[in-house]
Enzyme design. Structure first.
Site, PDB file in Angstrom:
ATOM      1  N   ASP A 439       0.853  -1.180   0.000  1.00 54.48           N
ATOM      2  CA  ASP A 439       0.000   0.000   0.000  1.00 54.48           C
ATOM      3  C   ASP A 439       0.894   1.237   0.000  1.00 54.48           C
ATOM      4  O   ASP A 439       1.834   1.338   0.809  1.00 54.48           O
ATOM      5  CB  ASP A 439      -0.910   0.016   1.223  1.00 54.48           C
ATOM      6  CG  ASP A 439      -1.897   1.159   1.153  1.00 54.48           C
ATOM      7  OD1 ASP A 439      -2.950   0.989   0.512  1.00 54.48           O
ATOM      8  OD2 ASP A 439      -1.597   2.227   1.722  1.00 54.48           O
ATOM      9  N   HIS A 452      -3.642  14.605  -9.619  1.00 58.32           N
ATOM     10  CA  HIS A 452      -3.893  13.204  -9.959  1.00 58.32           C
ATOM     11  C   HIS A 452      -2.896  12.673 -10.984  1.00 58.32           C
ATOM     12  O   HIS A 452      -2.649  11.464 -11.037  1.00 58.32           O
ATOM     13  CB  HIS A 452      -5.325  13.036 -10.488  1.00 58.32           C
ATOM     14  CG  HIS A 452      -6.348  13.147  -9.402  1.00 58.32           C
ATOM     15  ND1 HIS A 452      -6.663  12.109  -8.537  1.00 58.32           N
ATOM     16  CD2 HIS A 452      -7.140  14.199  -9.025  1.00 58.32           C
ATOM     17  CE1 HIS A 452      -7.581  12.498  -7.696  1.00 58.32           C
ATOM     18  NE2 HIS A 452      -7.912  13.754  -7.959  1.00 58.32           N
ATOM     19  N   ASP A 456      -1.074   9.143 -10.647  1.00 55.12           N
ATOM     20  CA  ASP A 456      -0.992   8.109 -11.689  1.00 55.12           C
ATOM     21  C   ASP A 456       0.457   7.747 -11.971  1.00 55.12           C
ATOM     22  O   ASP A 456       0.785   6.570 -12.187  1.00 55.12           O
ATOM     23  CB  ASP A 456      -1.663   8.614 -12.969  1.00 55.12           C
ATOM     24  CG  ASP A 456      -3.169   8.724 -12.816  1.00 55.12           C
ATOM     25  OD1 ASP A 456      -3.695   8.179 -11.825  1.00 55.12           O
ATOM     26  OD2 ASP A 456      -3.802   9.361 -13.666  1.00 55.12           O
ATOM     27  N   ARG A 471       9.546 -12.940 -10.374  1.00 57.74           N
ATOM     28  CA  ARG A 471      10.085 -14.000 -11.223  1.00 57.74           C
ATOM     29  C   ARG A 471       9.148 -14.238 -12.408  1.00 57.74           C
ATOM     30  O   ARG A 471       8.042 -13.705 -12.450  1.00 57.74           O
ATOM     31  CB  ARG A 471      10.234 -15.276 -10.403  1.00 57.74           C
ATOM     32  CG  ARG A 471      11.194 -15.126  -9.220  1.00 57.74           C
ATOM     33  CD  ARG A 471      11.076 -16.308  -8.283  1.00 57.74           C
ATOM     34  NE  ARG A 471       9.722 -16.405  -7.729  1.00 57.74           N
ATOM     35  CZ  ARG A 471       9.323 -17.379  -6.907  1.00 57.74           C
ATOM     36  NH1 ARG A 471      10.179 -18.324  -6.535  1.00 57.74           N
ATOM     37  NH2 ARG A 471       8.093 -17.406  -6.446  1.00 57.74           N
ATOM     38  N   GLU A 482      -4.640   2.204  -4.441  1.00 62.74           N
ATOM     39  CA  GLU A 482      -3.189   2.315  -4.329  1.00 62.74           C
ATOM     40  C   GLU A 482      -2.580   1.057  -3.717  1.00 62.74           C
ATOM     41  O   GLU A 482      -1.471   1.076  -3.214  1.00 62.74           O
ATOM     42  CB  GLU A 482      -2.798   3.549  -3.504  1.00 62.74           C
ATOM     43  CG  GLU A 482      -3.227   3.502  -2.055  1.00 62.74           C
ATOM     44  CD  GLU A 482      -4.580   4.157  -1.812  1.00 62.74           C
ATOM     45  OE1 GLU A 482      -4.870   4.496  -0.672  1.00 62.74           O
ATOM     46  OE2 GLU A 482      -5.360   4.327  -2.783  1.00 62.74           O
TER      47      GLU A 482
END
Length: 562
Positions: A439, A452, A456, A471, A482
């Site tokens: 988070d 914003h 982004d 991997r 988020e």
């Protein structure tokens, strides 16, 4: 009487008898062939018109249904009063505008009656809210009729008096939990749609489309189109009786429509009175849009063998002394090629498009054979092309439904599919799996402080770190606004902690710039690796608990829950 005279008289009688018999039999045979060929030609023509009309509509319907399922638009329909929610919803609609053929969209919401619209010129930028619909206003009845219709999508021809445009509107219901929230879609310019479908000139052939109530939906004459059908009472609609005056023909057509609705893959033909003449009417049902394709063909467009019948007579006159040869010639030049063509039409009619239409015969038959080959090839190519487009669109829609458009990672749905795959694999082969739940710390502050666009950018940069850290057989998804989730099969607890710490350090080292502002960010990471098999819900709850612990302990750290 001399023998020569008798012979000439006998030959004359034989000649007259031959001509009479030939004319009678050939006329009957050719009429039967004309009838059979006409019905088969009508079926091919109707199928051609059907796919030609569906082609420009299928893609638009698929895109409109995808747009109606956008979470941002559904949220806007529920909470339109929230400026941020409204902004995200309009942004989602604007994204789809460029994908539609007409570069336009509309949306109307049930709670507010607000109608949003923007066109190819983007002349309504930042003012997409055009007007408010009212159930008491006649010109707005289409909206409220669509809400209660129950149809997930429909095509409606409607002149929008507010916007002064006339289009074939593709209306798709916005729903959530079986509740109808509004109508969204796009439009195709009616003039362009008519040019591409019913206005294509074919000698002796006319094409139009009606709906289940027999209201005319598409016609080369726009004055005969029943606009705003859904908002009208049945008695007010412009119906097929404007073109077919015989009530018996209309009743037979009605019964045929009911039959085809239950058998949409079939094509029916019937004779009708049209413009004072007998026409062959081909009928097909288009379940994708709920319309019927009506193709009218006059006798001149179907009687392909009149000239050949005259050729039989002249050939008989010229070769009276070679009746046996004439029989062989008829068989070789006419019936064999017609049988070959008929065999091909039967295969195509049964759905076998993997054939090579024969080029056979000579003279008029060769010309007919070439014409059939061109027509059959066009139908075959059109069918293959349409199937390929449907496959491509299906694959694209499936791919888009699993991917997050901003970061390029899996979305929640895509990750859930990967969970199912891994659980199935582990049940067969054994093994383990671990989860990292990330988070972004103080992400709202980044949006509020830098905008914003910066938020982004931060999401995309973190996505790149995750992509480079996984991997080849690991999976990474944008789990929420988020939040990111990494699924790592066959990974030890130490490896999980090492990967998590490396991600945390790399994110903390990121230097991002947006609009002249430079900013940093950190992440909190929860780690969970079960020692015994657990359900998905249990794993998600534990890794969420680990993330919660990382947040409570000051953020920018990694915490493990066993």
């Amino acid at each position: 009487m001399k023998l020569r005279t008798r012979f000439l008289l006998l030959m004359t009688l034989i000649f007259i008898g031959f001509i009479f018999i030939t004319w009678t039999l050939s006329g009957s045979l050719m009429n039967k062939l004309n009838q059979q060929w006409g019905e088969q030609f009508a079926q091919r023509q109707v199928m051609f018109d059907k796919y030609r009309t569906l082609a420009p509509l299928i893609r638009e319907i698929a895109l409109a249904r995808q747009m109606a399922a956008e979470p941002a638009i559904i949220e806007m329909a529920l909470h339109e009063h929230n400026p941020e929610v409204q902004k995200r919803g309009i942004a989602a609609m604007e994204k789809y505008r460029f994908n539609f053929r007409d570069h336009s969209y509309f949306a109307a919401f049930a709670n507010s009656g607000n109608y949003y619209f923007n066109d190819a010129k983007n002349q309504y930028a930042n003012k997409q809210l055009r007007y408010v619909l009212s159930p008491t206003t006649a010109k707005d009845k289409w909206f409220y009729a669509t809400l209660v219709s129950g149809n997930k999508y429909q095509v409606n021809l409607d002149p929008d008096v507010h916007l002064n445009v006339t289009k074939a509107w593709i209306n798709v219901l916005i729903t959530k939990d079986n509740e109808t929230l509004g109508v969204i879609g796009t439009g195709i310019d009616l003039t362009d749609l008519i040019k591409e479908t019913v206005s294509i000139y074919q000698h002796g052939v006319e094409n139009l489309f009606i709906d289940k109530s027999m209201a005319i939906q598409l016609n080369s004459d726009p004055k005969l189109i029943d606009y705003m059908t859904i908002a009208k009472d049945v008695g007010q609609r412009i119906k097929i009786d404007k073109l077919l005056s015989n009530p018996d023909d209309i009743e037979r057509l009605r019964k045929t429509m009911l039959t085809l609705e239950n058998n949409p893959s079939e094509v029916a033909t019937l004779k009708v009175d049209y413009k004072g003449s007998q026409y062959l009417l081909g009928v097909a049902f288009l379940p994708e849009i709920g319309w019927y394709d009506l193709t009218l063909m006059n006798d001149q467009s179907l009687n392909l063998y009149d000239d050949l019948l005259k050729g039989h007579v002249w050939f008989g006159l010229a070769l009276l002394s070679a009746l046996v040869i004439l029989g062989w010639a008829l068989h070789y030049w006419i019936f064999n090629p017609i049988s070959a063509l008929r065999a091909s039409t039967d295969k195509i009619g049964s759905g076998n498009f993997e054939i090579d239409p024969p080029l056979t015969g000579a003279g008029e038959i060769a010309h007919l054979s070439r014409s059939f080959e061109h027509m059959a090839r066009f139908v075959i190519d059109t069918n293959h092309e349409l199937e390929q487009k449907v496959r491509e669109r299906t694959e694209e829609l499936h791919h888009l439904s699993e991917m997050d458009p901003l970061t390029g990672l899996l979305n929640r749905r895509g990750m859930m599919d990967r969970f199912e795959t891994e659980f199935s694999r582990q049940s067969r082969q054994g093994g383990s799996m671990g989860l990292l739940l990330l988070d972004l710390d103080l992400f709202k502050a980044i949006n509020d402080t830098f905008g914003h666009a910066a938020g982004d950018l931060a999401l995309c940069e973190v996505a790149k770190v995750l992509q480079s850290s996984k991997r080849g057989y690991d999976y990474v998804a944008r789990w929420g606004g988020e939040e990111f989730l990494m699924l790592m099969p066959n990974c030890s607890q130490d490896d999980l902690m090492m990967v998590a710490e490396r991600i945390r350090l790399e994110v903390a080292a990121l230097i991002m710039q947006s609009g002249g502002d430079v900013f940093h960010l950190t992440v909190s990471i929860g780690v969970h690796r079960p020692h015994i098999p657990e359900t998905l819900d249990t794993m998600l709850q534990k890794v969420d608990r680990a993330l919660y612990a990382a947040k409570n302990e000051g953020r920018n750290c990694v915490r493990l829950v066993a």
